[in-house]
Motif scaffolding. Structure first.
Motif, short mmCIF file in Angstrom:
data_model
loop_
_atom_site.label_atom_id
_atom_site.label_comp_id
_atom_site.label_asym_id
_atom_site.label_seq_id
_atom_site.Cartn_x
_atom_site.Cartn_y
_atom_site.Cartn_z
N ARG A 178 -3.22 4.39 5.90
CA ARG A 178 -1.89 4.80 5.43
C ARG A 178 -0.81 4.54 6.48
N THR A 198 -6.59 -0.05 0.22
CA THR A 198 -7.08 1.25 -0.26
C THR A 198 -8.43 1.63 0.34
N LEU A 201 -9.79 5.47 1.21
CA LEU A 201 -8.97 6.45 0.51
C LEU A 201 -9.72 6.99 -0.71
N VAL A 206 -5.78 6.29 -3.56
CA VAL A 206 -5.81 4.89 -3.99
C VAL A 206 -4.72 4.65 -5.02
N THR A 209 -1.22 4.89 -3.38
CA THR A 209 -0.93 3.70 -2.58
C THR A 209 -0.64 2.51 -3.48
N THR A 227 -8.31 -7.47 -2.52
CA THR A 227 -9.03 -6.21 -2.76
C THR A 227 -10.38 -6.41 -3.42
N ALA A 232 -7.76 -0.69 -8.70
CA ALA A 232 -6.45 -0.78 -8.07
C ALA A 232 -5.74 -2.06 -8.50
#
Length: 331
Positions: A178, A198, A201, A206, A209, A227, A232
């Protein structure tokens, strides 16, 4: 770059012509190893990324996603060889020197949320000091307002105010993540590269963010989201690029990828089917070594649809590189 790639790229990105923040053509990265061997980490990557758009780059570990990001930022090691072009507002990032990248690109025109945030934080400085120094370096904020600007950036990244005076070694992996996100947001760069933002998290953070990154995109910025977290990606992406063994094998809209009829490449469909909320069926086998790629389709040894035709590497056409893609009848 061969004519098949160029023709396919034109078809996939024609509607974005003229408004691309980032335009990548034939990006290739090869690492030289001892004994004359080489590793083809990224091969012929092509895509455009427009203002206000999020492109999610997905694929298994080791497929070349982070190497691609490092190439755009000029952060590759000395044994790397690059080819192709990557234009950002008139600058070819692959041809630019370190002076240009350090003074005018990193932080100012490209913000980065790194994959290993703890390694990017100075161990003898607090999170607050990192943030305030970044505010000073990248913005015109008056000195008396830097503290408030730094705290606002921390709040956007869901970094708790009570931890701002902690040092990196006092942070959990999630807090370090973060903090790195807050640092990346400060410069308000036209392009943000978020490499596994993420990691570490919980689901609530997640989502928070991802939503903040989406807000950043909706403000007119471009986002390249690297990712493993398909949930996400689904939350924020406009388009999805699927990478396998150093190549982008499918480039499509997020609506198609996550909805109906679904992705067309067997590997892309396998990624989705491995999710617990879907079939929870893993893709059999393992990816090939990037130092020993087959002549034909790299996914063929793991693919139930493979035939003798797959001994020849498929061209990237109409947003996909596959001899036997799924069609509407397979939805």
């Amino acid at each position: 770059m061969n004519e098949h790639v160029l023709r396919a790229l034109e078809a996939v990105t024609a509607e974005r012509a003229g408004d691309a923040v980032l335009s990548v053509r034939g990006l290739t990265v090869r690492f030289r190893l001892r004994g004359g061997r080489g590793v083809a980490a990224v091969t012929d990557a092509c895509f455009d990324l427009a203002a206000g758009e999020c492109l999610a780059l997905v694929g298994e570990s080791g497929c070349g996603k982070s190497v691609l990001a490092s190439a755009l930022l000029g952060l590759l090691p000395g044994n790397a060889e690059t080819a192709g072009t990557a234009h950002l507002d008139g600058t070819d990032l692959l041809a630019a020197g370190e002076r240009t990248l350090a003074r005018t690109v990193r932080g100012r025109r490209i913000g980065l949320v790194p994959q290993s945030p703890a390694a990017h934080l100075t161990p003898v400085r607090t999170v607050r000091a990192h943030l305030e120094e970044t505010v000073r370096a990248l913005t015109d904020t008056p000195r008396r307002e830097r503290r408030a600007t730094a705290e606002a950036a921390a709040g956007r990244a869901a970094f708790p105010a009570g931890h701002l005076d902690r040092y990196p070694h006092e942070l959990s992996g999630g807090l370090a993540q973060r903090a790195a996100t807050a640092l990346a947001l400060i410069g308000d760069a036209p392009l943000l590269i978020a490499d596994e933002p993420t990691t570490g998290l919980d689901r609530e953070l997640v989502d928070r963010t991802a939503d903040e990154l989406r807000r950043h995109t909706d403000d007119g910025k471009a986002l390249l989201l690297i990712t493993h977290d398909l949930a996400a990606a689904r939350r924020v992406a406009d388009r999805v690029a699927v990478m396998y063994a150093g190549r982008i094998v499918e480039l499509t809209t997020a609506a198609r990828f996550f909805g109906t009829p679904g992705p067309r490449h067997p590997y892309a469909r396998g990624l989705l089917n491995a999710l617990p909320e879907r079939e929870f069926t893993p893709i059999p086998g393992l990816p090939p070594e990037l130092s020993d790629l087959p002549e034909g389709c790299a996914f063929a040894p793991r693919c139930a649809r493979a035939t003798a035709a797959c001994a020849v590497r498929p061209a990237f056409e109409a947003g996909i590189a596959c001899h036997h893609p799924f069609g509407a009848e397979d939805a």
